[in-house]
Design an enzyme around this catalytic site. Structure first.
Site, PDB file in Angstrom:
ATOM      1  N   GLU A  27       0.844  -1.199   0.000  1.00 40.83           N
ATOM      2  CA  GLU A  27       0.000   0.000   0.000  1.00 40.83           C
ATOM      3  C   GLU A  27       0.877   1.246   0.000  1.00 40.83           C
ATOM      4  OE1 GLU A  27      -2.952   0.193   3.113  1.00 40.83           O
ATOM      5  OE2 GLU A  27      -3.761   2.064   2.304  1.00 40.83           O
ATOM      6  N   ASN A  72      -6.755   1.610   2.426  1.00 44.13           N
ATOM      7  CA  ASN A  72      -7.496   2.866   2.556  1.00 44.13           C
ATOM      8  C   ASN A  72      -7.038   3.899   1.521  1.00 44.13           C
ATOM      9  OD1 ASN A  72      -8.744   1.625   4.699  1.00 44.13           O
ATOM     10  ND2 ASN A  72      -7.523   2.650   6.267  1.00 44.13           N
ATOM     11  N   ASN A 172     -12.030  -1.100  -1.448  1.00 48.15           N
ATOM     12  CA  ASN A 172     -11.387  -1.583  -0.229  1.00 48.15           C
ATOM     13  C   ASN A 172     -12.225  -1.228   0.994  1.00 48.15           C
ATOM     14  OD1 ASN A 172      -8.898  -2.455   1.399  1.00 48.15           O
ATOM     15  ND2 ASN A 172      -9.240  -0.369   2.160  1.00 48.15           N
ATOM     16  N   GLU A 173     -12.517  -2.192   1.815  1.00 42.93           N
ATOM     17  CA  GLU A 173     -13.189  -1.979   3.108  1.00 42.93           C
ATOM     18  C   GLU A 173     -14.285  -0.913   3.017  1.00 42.93           C
ATOM     19  OE1 GLU A 173     -10.224  -1.396   6.228  1.00 42.93           O
ATOM     20  OE2 GLU A 173      -9.608  -3.483   6.064  1.00 42.93           O
ATOM     21  N   TYR A 244      -6.929  -8.242  11.481  1.00 41.67           N
ATOM     22  CA  TYR A 244      -5.638  -7.987  12.133  1.00 41.67           C
ATOM     23  C   TYR A 244      -5.748  -8.496  13.566  1.00 41.67           C
ATOM     24  CZ  TYR A 244      -4.501  -5.063   8.103  1.00 41.67           C
ATOM     25  OH  TYR A 244      -4.243  -4.623   6.827  1.00 41.67           O
ATOM     26  N   GLU A 292      -6.193  -9.100   3.370  1.00 39.59           N
ATOM     27  CA  GLU A 292      -5.378  -8.387   4.374  1.00 39.59           C
ATOM     28  C   GLU A 292      -5.406  -9.223   5.639  1.00 39.59           C
ATOM     29  OE1 GLU A 292      -5.909  -4.165   5.116  1.00 39.59           O
ATOM     30  OE2 GLU A 292      -6.418  -3.836   3.009  1.00 39.59           O
ATOM     31  N   GLN A 346       1.530  -5.843   5.653  1.00 32.24           N
ATOM     32  CA  GLN A 346       1.995  -5.563   4.323  1.00 32.24           C
ATOM     33  C   GLN A 346       3.376  -6.219   4.184  1.00 32.24           C
ATOM     34  OE1 GLN A 346       1.448  -1.281   3.570  1.00 32.24           O
ATOM     35  NE2 GLN A 346      -0.561  -1.327   4.489  1.00 32.24           N
TER      36      GLN A 346
HETATM   37  O1  AHR Z   1      -3.086  -2.273   5.973  1.00 30.99           O
HETATM   38  C1  AHR Z   1      -3.425  -1.101   6.638  1.00 30.99           C
HETATM   39  C2  AHR Z   1      -4.894  -0.738   6.492  1.00 30.99           C
HETATM   40  O2  AHR Z   1      -5.695  -1.639   7.210  1.00 30.99           O
HETATM   41  C3  AHR Z   1      -5.449  -0.802   5.102  1.00 30.99           C
HETATM   42  O3  AHR Z   1      -5.216   0.365   4.396  1.00 30.99           O
HETATM   43  C4  AHR Z   1      -6.914  -0.968   5.330  1.00 30.99           C
HETATM   44  O4  AHR Z   1      -7.537  -1.673   4.280  1.00 30.99           O
HETATM   45  C5  AHR Z   1      -6.981  -1.707   6.650  1.00 30.99           C
HETATM   46  O5  AHR Z   1      -7.899  -1.109   7.509  1.00 30.99           O
END
Ligand code: AHR
Length: 495
Positions: A27, A72, A172-173, A244, A292, A346
């Site tokens: 990203e 994002n 994305n999201e 995450y 992700e 990432q």
């Molecule tokens: O990877 C960091 C961020 O986490 C990304 O931009 C977003 O998609 C997620 O919330």
């Protein structure tokens, strides 16, 4: 000493392991692209300004697919800013991470990078501030044959041949209020369907990933997923999931049982896919793309103060984080019947096990589990039968002390077994028994372990958690016993 049994029947197959489960995510955030991937000032840079040391490490880990450019960031990005002569590209205030984006790295540079590391590109289209027309234009720019406006623009930029990008993300999201141009369920579903239609009219061979819920804690989960799928089912090929993992409570036993939660998440979405397929009376199949995933809780910084390549979310990973990563990879194998793509978020500097500092490169403990599973899980994932001692956790109740996955490749006869010992203090002796088309010997093994779950590597002490090599040996009646230390991950390679 605790003991366990692991039975591996080469006929008990969960599914074929998709190589795309071992993917990454890049990203425009912090120092991922600039100073991570692209760093023309560095003595490590090649003629294209790409860091050869970073590419070497990524090749060593073996990434089959790379998702780009966000995240994002994607939802405010105009892809035209990042193509064409570099001196004409605008410097922009980038809203998602409040940084300055120089646009010196864009779509074509990303394609060059993917070629160099042998990864398939996966591009996102902006469905935040972007229109369906801009999304379709990017497909034309990347994949169209010469003879139309955007395909010819690509030619003008020095790329006569189409890039042939197969995998595309529809935003994305988009369920997240933090997203630039965040949409409600129905609005997103309709916009995604219309973008998909135009994109596939340009190139019917592309595969599309629909935005699922940003994570399983979202108030609209899994309703968002159902609605988006019902609207777009025939147009899309994958549903995205993001997650995450955190240990904010400093509760290591529960953190080390994270696989329980990950499996629940997949199971709920697998159920949603089945429901929508039945409801739409469709013969089409949609799979999951976990595009992700990572451990992320120590450094959540996300505001760059309008500077170039700020230090954002440079997470420092320890042994327990590496053991969670290892379980994640185990889950990928155990769920490979429905899960076909995954991208770690990432790949360098930002939320990553790989850090650059000037011309140095640091590999943190979780670098290794990814490398071993990505390089050695081949063929079929096996439904391993595991009898493990159990351990109590606050968040998940009683869980198996061992977390196991296994693969077997009928084409080569190679097998691999991946074992996490979650115990903080106990060795476990596992009796591993192969059945049916059994491999003949243990070729080698790799292991990371330690006494301290919080031990981590740093630029000053890069060797705190490093791999140990285990010797090979012949199997005795298809079986062998292995003692795995507490807080460990072991990859066993058979042939
Ligand atoms: O990877 C960091 C961020 O986490 C990304 O931009 C977003 O998609 C997620 O919330």
């Amino acid at each position: 000493m605790l003991s366990a049994k692991i039975y591996l029947d080469t006929n008990r197959i969960i599914g074929e392991i998709s190589p795309l489960l071992f993917g990454g995510f890049i990203e425009h955030m912090g120092r991922c692209v600039y100073q991570g991937i692209y760093d023309p000032q560095s003595p490590c840079a090649d003629e294209a300004g790409l860091r050869t040391d970073v590419m070497g490490a990524l090749k060593e880990q073996g990434y089959a697919i790379m998702r780009y450019p966000g995240g994002n960031f994607l939802s405010g990005y105009n892809w035209l800013d990042g193509v064409g002569p570099k001196d004409k590209r605008p410097r922009r205030r980038e809203m998602a991470w409040q940084s300055i984006e120089t646009n010196q790295f864009g779509t074509n540079e990303f394609m060059g990078f993917c070629k160099k590391i042998d990864a398939q590109p996966m591009l996102g289209v902006n469905l935040g501030t972007g229109t369906i027309e801009q999304a379709a234009a990017l497909v034309e720019y990347c994949n169209g044959p010469a003879g139309s406006h955007y395909a010819d623009l690509r030619g003008l930029h020095g790329y006569r041949e189409p890039h042939d990008v197969k995998y595309w993300c529809l935003g994305n999201e988009m369920d997240g209020p933090w997203q630039i141009g965040h949409l409600g369920m129905d609005a997103y579903a309709t916009k995604a369907r219309e973008a998909a239609k135009l994109m596939k009219w340009h190139d019917p061979s592309i595969k599309l990933v629909l935005c699922g819920s940003s994570n399983d804690r979202m108030p609209t989960f899994p309703e968002w997923d159902r609605v988006a799928l019902e609207t777009c089912w025939e147009q899309v090929d994958y549903l995205s999931m993001h997650y995450y993992a955190t240990n904010l409570e400093d509760d290591t036993p529960s953190f080390l049982a994270t696989a329980q939660r990950l499996e629940d998440f997949v199971d709920t979405l697998a159920g949603t896919l089945r429901y929508v397929k039945a409801r739409t009376r469709s013969k089409h199949q949609v799979y999951l793309s976990w595009d992700e995933w990572q451990v992320w809780y120590k450094d959540r910084s996300g505001r760059g103060g309008w500077t170039e390549a700020p230090h954002l979310s440079e997470e420092n990973y320890d042994l327990q984080d590496a053991l969670v990563v290892a379980q994640w990879l185990n889950v990928f194998l155990r769920k490979c019947d429905v899960l076909k793509i995954a991208c770690v978020a990432q790949v360098v500097n930002v939320i990553s096990w790989l850090h650059t500092r000037n011309d140095e490169l640091l590999k943190q403990a979780s670098f290794w589990p990814f490398k071993w599973v990505s390089n050695h899980a081949r063929g079929n994932a096996l439904d391993a039968w595991v009898r493990s001692p159990m351990g109590e956790t606050k968040q998940y109740g009683c869980v198996p002390v061992l977390d196991v996955s296994a693969s077997h490749d009928p084409a080569t006869g190679a097998g691999a077994v991946f074992v996490v010992n979650r115990s903080l203090s106990e060795d476990v002796t596992a009796n591993i028994v192969w059945q049916n088309d059994a491999p003949k010997m243990l070729k080698a093994g790799y292991q990371i372990s330690g006494d301290d779950p919080k031990a981590s590597n740093s630029f000053d002490r890069p060797d705190v958690t490093v791999p140990r090599l285990l010797n090979g040996r012949a199997l005795d009646s298809n079986a062998f016993a292995l003692t795995v230390p507490p807080l460990s991950f072991t990859a066993l390679l058979f042939e």
